[in-house]
Design a protein around this motif. Structure first.
Motif, PDB file in Angstrom:
ATOM      1  N   GLY A  87      13.662   4.553   4.837  1.00  9.38           N
ATOM      2  CA  GLY A  87      13.520   3.208   4.292  1.00  9.38           C
ATOM      3  C   GLY A  87      12.174   2.891   3.680  1.00  9.38           C
ATOM      4  N   ASN A  88      11.094   3.495   4.153  1.00 14.32           N
ATOM      5  CA  ASN A  88       9.790   3.184   3.575  1.00 14.32           C
ATOM      6  C   ASN A  88       9.303   4.282   2.631  1.00 14.32           C
ATOM      7  OD1 ASN A  88       9.263   5.085   5.563  1.00 14.32           O
ATOM      8  ND2 ASN A  88       7.350   4.148   6.187  1.00 14.32           N
ATOM      9  N   VAL A  89      10.165   5.243   2.328  1.00 15.84           N
ATOM     10  CA  VAL A  89       9.816   6.326   1.413  1.00 15.84           C
ATOM     11  C   VAL A  89      10.165   5.897  -0.008  1.00 15.84           C
ATOM     12  CG1 VAL A  89      10.317   8.716   0.779  1.00 15.84           C
ATOM     13  CG2 VAL A  89      10.155   8.080   3.176  1.00 15.84           C
ATOM     14  N   ARG A  90       9.218   5.998  -0.925  1.00 13.34           N
ATOM     15  CA  ARG A  90       9.417   5.600  -2.314  1.00 13.34           C
ATOM     16  C   ARG A  90       9.677   6.781  -3.237  1.00 13.34           C
ATOM     17  NH1 ARG A  90      11.114   1.199  -1.414  1.00 13.34           N
ATOM     18  NH2 ARG A  90       9.756  -0.547  -1.053  1.00 13.34           N
ATOM     19  N   THR A 100       0.832  -1.181   0.000  1.00 11.99           N
ATOM     20  CA  THR A 100       0.000   0.000   0.000  1.00 11.99           C
ATOM     21  C   THR A 100       0.873   1.239   0.000  1.00 11.99           C
ATOM     22  OG1 THR A 100      -1.615  -1.186   1.337  1.00 11.99           O
ATOM     23  CG2 THR A 100      -1.825   1.192   1.231  1.00 11.99           C
ATOM     24  N   VAL A 101       0.523   2.209  -0.840  1.00  9.22           N
ATOM     25  CA  VAL A 101       1.263   3.466  -0.890  1.00  9.22           C
ATOM     26  C   VAL A 101       0.401   4.541  -0.250  1.00  9.22           C
ATOM     27  CG1 VAL A 101       2.299   5.210  -2.383  1.00  9.22           C
ATOM     28  CG2 VAL A 101       2.482   2.810  -2.988  1.00  9.22           C
ATOM     29  N   THR A 102       0.987   5.250   0.704  1.00  9.95           N
ATOM     30  CA  THR A 102       0.294   6.374   1.314  1.00  9.95           C
ATOM     31  C   THR A 102       1.027   7.653   0.951  1.00  9.95           C
ATOM     32  OG1 THR A 102       1.550   6.135   3.368  1.00  9.95           O
ATOM     33  CG2 THR A 102      -0.576   5.038   3.262  1.00  9.95           C
ATOM     34  N   ARG A 103       0.280   8.734   0.860  1.00 10.89           N
ATOM     35  CA  ARG A 103       0.852  10.013   0.467  1.00 10.89           C
ATOM     36  C   ARG A 103       0.604  11.016   1.581  1.00 10.89           C
ATOM     37  NH1 ARG A 103      -0.283  11.684  -5.440  1.00 10.89           N
ATOM     38  NH2 ARG A 103       1.407  10.224  -5.662  1.00 10.89           N
ATOM     39  N   GLU A 104       1.646  11.738   1.929  1.00 11.84           N
ATOM     40  CA  GLU A 104       1.504  12.803   2.912  1.00 11.84           C
ATOM     41  C   GLU A 104       2.211  14.045   2.387  1.00 11.84           C
ATOM     42  OE1 GLU A 104       4.728  12.457   6.317  1.00 11.84           O
ATOM     43  OE2 GLU A 104       3.774  10.509   5.980  1.00 11.84           O
ATOM     44  N   GLU A 105       1.822  15.182   2.910  1.00 11.59           N
ATOM     45  CA  GLU A 105       2.433  16.427   2.472  1.00 11.59           C
ATOM     46  C   GLU A 105       2.757  17.262   3.701  1.00 11.59           C
ATOM     47  OE1 GLU A 105       1.482  19.831  -0.849  1.00 11.59           O
ATOM     48  OE2 GLU A 105       0.754  17.792  -1.128  1.00 11.59           O
ATOM     49  N   THR A 106       3.921  17.884   3.681  1.00 15.55           N
ATOM     50  CA  THR A 106       4.359  18.691   4.803  1.00 15.55           C
ATOM     51  C   THR A 106       5.005  19.969   4.282  1.00 15.55           C
ATOM     52  OG1 THR A 106       5.668  18.675   6.838  1.00 15.55           O
ATOM     53  CG2 THR A 106       6.596  17.521   4.978  1.00 15.55           C
ATOM     54  N   LEU A 148      16.610  29.474  -2.327  1.00 18.83           N
ATOM     55  CA  LEU A 148      15.847  30.252  -3.293  1.00 18.83           C
ATOM     56  C   LEU A 148      14.490  30.744  -2.797  1.00 18.83           C
ATOM     57  CD1 LEU A 148      16.529  28.181  -6.524  1.00 18.83           C
ATOM     58  CD2 LEU A 148      17.650  30.287  -5.785  1.00 18.83           C
ATOM     59  N   ALA A 149      13.861  30.041  -1.879  1.00 13.72           N
ATOM     60  CA  ALA A 149      12.526  30.436  -1.433  1.00 13.72           C
ATOM     61  C   ALA A 149      12.382  30.176   0.056  1.00 13.72           C
ATOM     62  CB  ALA A 149      11.462  29.669  -2.210  1.00 13.72           C
ATOM     63  N   ALA A 150      11.418  30.854   0.652  1.00 15.72           N
ATOM     64  CA  ALA A 150      11.219  30.751   2.092  1.00 15.72           C
ATOM     65  C   ALA A 150      10.413  29.522   2.490  1.00 15.72           C
ATOM     66  CB  ALA A 150      10.526  32.005   2.606  1.00 15.72           C
ATOM     67  N   GLU A 151       9.484  29.093   1.634  1.00 18.98           N
ATOM     68  CA  GLU A 151       8.603  27.985   2.018  1.00 18.98           C
ATOM     69  C   GLU A 151       8.491  26.952   0.912  1.00 18.98           C
ATOM     70  OE1 GLU A 151       4.017  27.858   2.899  1.00 18.98           O
ATOM     71  OE2 GLU A 151       5.086  28.860   4.530  1.00 18.98           O
ATOM     72  N   TRP A 152       8.530  25.680   1.320  1.00 20.68           N
ATOM     73  CA  TRP A 152       8.440  24.562   0.383  1.00 20.68           C
ATOM     74  C   TRP A 152       7.410  23.568   0.872  1.00 20.68           C
ATOM     75  CZ3 TRP A 152      11.062  25.082  -4.029  1.00 20.68           C
ATOM     76  CH2 TRP A 152      12.161  25.933  -4.054  1.00 20.68           C
ATOM     77  N   ASN A 153       6.799  22.844  -0.045  1.00 21.27           N
ATOM     78  CA  ASN A 153       5.930  21.717   0.285  1.00 21.27           C
ATOM     79  C   ASN A 153       6.656  20.451  -0.141  1.00 21.27           C
ATOM     80  OD1 ASN A 153       3.710  23.261   1.177  1.00 21.27           O
ATOM     81  ND2 ASN A 153       3.130  23.638  -0.929  1.00 21.27           N
ATOM     82  N   ILE A 154       6.657  19.463   0.730  1.00 17.92           N
ATOM     83  CA  ILE A 154       7.263  18.174   0.391  1.00 17.92           C
ATOM     84  C   ILE A 154       6.150  17.140   0.378  1.00 17.92           C
ATOM     85  CG2 ILE A 154       8.937  16.410   1.018  1.00 17.92           C
ATOM     86  CD1 ILE A 154      10.435  18.504   2.605  1.00 17.92           C
ATOM     87  N   GLN A 155       5.989  16.484  -0.755  1.00 17.01           N
ATOM     88  CA  GLN A 155       5.018  15.390  -0.874  1.00 17.01           C
ATOM     89  C   GLN A 155       5.803  14.095  -0.748  1.00 17.01           C
ATOM     90  OE1 GLN A 155       2.153  15.637  -4.099  1.00 17.01           O
ATOM     91  NE2 GLN A 155       2.503  13.482  -4.489  1.00 17.01           N
ATOM     92  N   ILE A 156       5.355  13.221   0.139  1.00 19.02           N
ATOM     93  CA  ILE A 156       6.076  11.994   0.437  1.00 19.02           C
ATOM     94  C   ILE A 156       5.181  10.808   0.140  1.00 19.02           C
ATOM     95  CG2 ILE A 156       7.298  10.710   2.235  1.00 19.02           C
ATOM     96  CD1 ILE A 156       6.953  13.778   3.614  1.00 19.02           C
TER      97      ILE A 156
END
Length: 101
Positions: free
Chosen positions: A26-29, A2-8, A68-76
């Protein structure tokens, strides 16, 4: 599997450290770095067993982006199974070689 997606969200200086930690979990694809407007800036497929020397250029690029920028979104994208196996032996292998021979 199962793949789950989160954003931070992270601030510029935290970006490189957060990506380093994610790679070692280790569990990040896959890791996708997006700017504050939601545009994908970098997509990193993470393969289990990839050495740090292969990922060093990725970390360098992420560090450069952080400035380069102050804020980023990371999708995992994570999986519930690191090895790709279910953890149980295939049928018929549990008794093979069980006794002295």
């Amino acid at each position: 599997m199962t793949v789950t997606r989160e954003e931070t969200k992270v601030r510029g200086p935290e970006l490189a450290e957060r990506v380093k930690k994610l790679i070692h979990e280790g569990n990040v694809r896959r890791i996708i770095v997006k700017d504050s407007r939601g545009h994908t800036v970098m997509e990193v497929p993470v393969t289990v067993g990839v050495g740090a020397f292969i990922l060093a250029p990725v970390i360098t690029a992420v560090s450069a982006l952080a400035a380069l920028a102050a804020e980023w979104n990371i999708q995992i994208d994570r999986t519930d199974d690191v090895s790709g196996e279910s953890g149980s032996p295939p049928a018929g292998t549990a008794s093979a070689g069980a006794g002295p021979g």
